[in-house]
Design a protein around this motif. Structure first.
Motif, PDB file in Angstrom:
ATOM      1  N   ARG A   1      52.926  39.221  87.507  1.00  0.00           N
ATOM      2  CA  ARG A   1      54.253  39.072  86.896  1.00  0.00           C
ATOM      3  C   ARG A   1      54.141  38.196  85.664  1.00  0.00           C
ATOM      4  O   ARG A   1      53.101  37.572  85.419  1.00  0.00           O
ATOM      5  N   THR A   2      55.229  38.172  84.925  1.00  0.00           N
ATOM      6  CA  THR A   2      55.310  37.319  83.736  1.00  0.00           C
ATOM      7  C   THR A   2      56.510  36.403  83.906  1.00  0.00           C
ATOM      8  O   THR A   2      57.553  36.842  84.391  1.00  0.00           O
ATOM      9  N   VAL A   3      56.342  35.123  83.553  1.00  0.00           N
ATOM     10  CA  VAL A   3      57.506  34.234  83.556  1.00  0.00           C
ATOM     11  C   VAL A   3      57.785  33.793  82.128  1.00  0.00           C
ATOM     12  O   VAL A   3      56.859  33.646  81.319  1.00  0.00           O
ATOM     13  N   VAL A   4      59.063  33.635  81.826  1.00  0.00           N
ATOM     14  CA  VAL A   4      59.477  33.156  80.508  1.00  0.00           C
ATOM     15  C   VAL A   4      60.111  31.790  80.702  1.00  0.00           C
ATOM     16  O   VAL A   4      61.075  31.645  81.455  1.00  0.00           O
ATOM     17  N   LEU A   5      59.530  30.806  80.057  1.00  0.00           N
ATOM     18  CA  LEU A   5      60.015  29.430  80.195  1.00  0.00           C
ATOM     19  C   LEU A   5      60.712  29.012  78.915  1.00  0.00           C
ATOM     20  O   LEU A   5      60.118  29.070  77.830  1.00  0.00           O
ATOM     21  N   ASN A   6      61.948  28.602  79.056  1.00  0.00           N
ATOM     22  CA  ASN A   6      62.662  28.037  77.921  1.00  0.00           C
ATOM     23  C   ASN A   6      62.667  26.522  78.033  1.00  0.00           C
ATOM     24  O   ASN A   6      62.189  25.949  79.022  1.00  0.00           O
ATOM     25  N   ARG A   7      63.195  25.866  77.007  1.00  0.00           N
ATOM     26  CA  ARG A   7      63.256  24.404  76.986  1.00  0.00           C
ATOM     27  C   ARG A   7      63.812  23.871  78.310  1.00  0.00           C
ATOM     28  O   ARG A   7      64.870  24.319  78.767  1.00  0.00           O
ATOM     29  N   GLY A   8      63.092  22.969  78.912  1.00  0.00           N
ATOM     30  CA  GLY A   8      63.549  22.370  80.162  1.00  0.00           C
ATOM     31  C   GLY A   8      63.035  23.088  81.403  1.00  0.00           C
ATOM     32  O   GLY A   8      63.265  22.624  82.510  1.00  0.00           O
ATOM     33  N   ASP A   9      62.347  24.209  81.220  1.00  0.00           N
ATOM     34  CA  ASP A   9      61.815  24.929  82.375  1.00  0.00           C
ATOM     35  C   ASP A   9      60.385  24.474  82.677  1.00  0.00           C
ATOM     36  O   ASP A   9      59.599  24.222  81.762  1.00  0.00           O
ATOM     37  N   ALA A  10      60.077  24.425  83.962  1.00  0.00           N
ATOM     38  CA  ALA A  10      58.730  24.046  84.398  1.00  0.00           C
ATOM     39  C   ALA A  10      58.165  25.146  85.278  1.00  0.00           C
ATOM     40  O   ALA A  10      58.909  25.873  85.939  1.00  0.00           O
TER      41      ALA A  10
END
Lengths: 101, 101
Positions: B44-53
């Motif tokens: 899978r792929t995860v997309v992390l935006n500002r504030g995501d860990a």
């Protein structure tokens, strides 16, 4: 709770004064997600605002204080007792900390 | 670079695709300080935006991609090679990573 090797990644809402304590064997990372956290130490005090990180080295006595509610990410070894050897009404076991809220 | 027991707390400005790699023995924490980071994995792929860990578990092949410049905090064991066993033109030694910018 997310795990990072032998550490937990914790998110905690803190308010008030925790307890003066230290950890004999573990460094502890504080990262402020929202609000403001003051970390009192014997030699100095640091004030962390949103986006600030600080590592309290092992054996350094410290007391985290949040005048207002504050959201903090902590990275702590699984062996870390969050109030060290101090037991207060805010002390929570790891089992309690792992319980979904 | 701040140390957390046997880990470094790294802040990196990343842009582009890093390299497909994995770490045999180390989990790796990504926390996005600014911008957006995509972590491609085989399942899978995860997309992390500002504030995501996100924690990439040991042995999971992954490729961090930033379409635009992105500021990331990483917590990696001192033994972690940031591109695993893959050597690319973006591979930096720990000595290089420790050099002040």
């Amino acid at each position: 709770m997310p795990e990072l090797d032998d550490s937990f990644v914790k998110v905690a809402k803190v308010h008030g004064s925790l307890a003066w304590h230290s950890h004999d064997d573990e460094d502890e990372l504080f990262y402020v997600l929202d609000g403001c956290l003051r970390i009192e130490m014997e030699a100095r005090t640091v004030v962390l605002n949103r986006g600030d990180a600080f590592v309290v080295p092992k054996r350094v006595r410290h007391n985290p204080v949040a005048e207002q509610a504050c959201l903090v990410m902590l990275i702590e070894r699984k062996s870390t007792l969050h109030t060290g050897n101090a037991i207060t009404d805010k002390t929570r076991s790891i089992a309690d900390q792992l319980r979904p809220v």
